[in-house]
Design an enzyme around this catalytic site. Sequence first.
Site, PDB file in Angstrom:
ATOM      1  N   ALA A  68       0.834  -1.208   0.000  1.00 27.85           N
ATOM      2  CA  ALA A  68       0.000   0.000   0.000  1.00 27.85           C
ATOM      3  C   ALA A  68       0.866   1.254   0.000  1.00 27.85           C
ATOM      4  O   ALA A  68       1.988   1.261   0.507  1.00 27.85           O
ATOM      5  CB  ALA A  68      -0.918   0.002   1.214  1.00 27.85           C
ATOM      6  N   GLY A 111      -0.072  -5.534  -0.162  1.00 29.83           N
ATOM      7  CA  GLY A 111      -1.006  -5.520  -1.282  1.00 29.83           C
ATOM      8  C   GLY A 111      -0.417  -6.105  -2.544  1.00 29.83           C
ATOM      9  O   GLY A 111      -1.140  -6.659  -3.377  1.00 29.83           O
ATOM     10  N   GLU A 114      -0.985  -9.660  -2.221  1.00 33.45           N
ATOM     11  CA  GLU A 114      -2.400  -9.934  -2.482  1.00 33.45           C
ATOM     12  C   GLU A 114      -2.695  -9.945  -3.977  1.00 33.45           C
ATOM     13  O   GLU A 114      -3.495 -10.760  -4.450  1.00 33.45           O
ATOM     14  CB  GLU A 114      -3.269  -8.895  -1.768  1.00 33.45           C
ATOM     15  N   GLU A 134       1.908  -6.183   7.015  1.00 33.49           N
ATOM     16  CA  GLU A 134       0.908  -5.261   7.567  1.00 33.49           C
ATOM     17  C   GLU A 134       0.966  -5.197   9.092  1.00 33.49           C
ATOM     18  O   GLU A 134       0.728  -4.142   9.687  1.00 33.49           O
ATOM     19  CB  GLU A 134      -0.502  -5.684   7.129  1.00 33.49           C
TER      20      GLU A 134
END
Length: 256
Positions: A68, A111, A114, A134
């Site tokens: 992110a 991310g 992901e 995270e």
Amino acid sequence: MRNETQPRVGISTQSGVAVMTLARPQNLNALSRALTDELDANLLRLAADETVRVVVLQADGKHFCAGADIADMSTMTYDEATRTDFIGCSRELGRFPKPVIAAVHGMVLGGGCELAEMCDIVLAADDAVFAHPEVTLNAMPGAGGTQRLPRAVGRHLAMDMLLTGRRLSAEEARQAGLVSRIVSRDQLRSQALALAEEIAQRPLGLLTRMKQSVLRAHPGLDEGLAFEASSFQACFQEEPFLQAMQAFVKKQEARR
């Protein structure tokens, strides 16, 4: 230095294959809201394009994606996160109907991990490193990390990664089931394109039915994703996360 008004996602198509390239290398391809919006808009267009049968997702620069964009995310409030159903990553990639091949290298974090987990085949350069850091920001994944990662590597390794931020090398990720194949860094793009072109020779209807059939092997994913998203959004009203984001941004600014 690249101008942020330029496209953040490059697109090229040939022989039934669309190649999407994350193009914020100066920011380690961090997932700003502008980048994910652009990525999702392109995915919706490619889903409707019957000439495209397979998509390759790759990235410019030294790293695939560092996760992110914390500076971008640090301005968001809890109300905004819940109102916009913010998940910090692409929403359309996880429900894209056609096969997607990820070609990843360098950092594949948060991310970025992901994104790889949403894809159907993952080709990793031998320098790729996978992690969900995270927790080091007192946060959690919001776009499938707690759902797709355990399905790929098993509950115990997933919990190890999620609770500690543990990093996996490309070979460790392959052995765990997160990576399909490992290739040399200089062969990554050519190998991904060759694989995509091979798959694209098959009828589109067959490819989409095959993918949907495999996805049905994991019932309950949609419910899990919804629970994860609301749990991630709850972080935006917790002081440890808000403080960690500000500390991260200050450190980043000090390095410039």
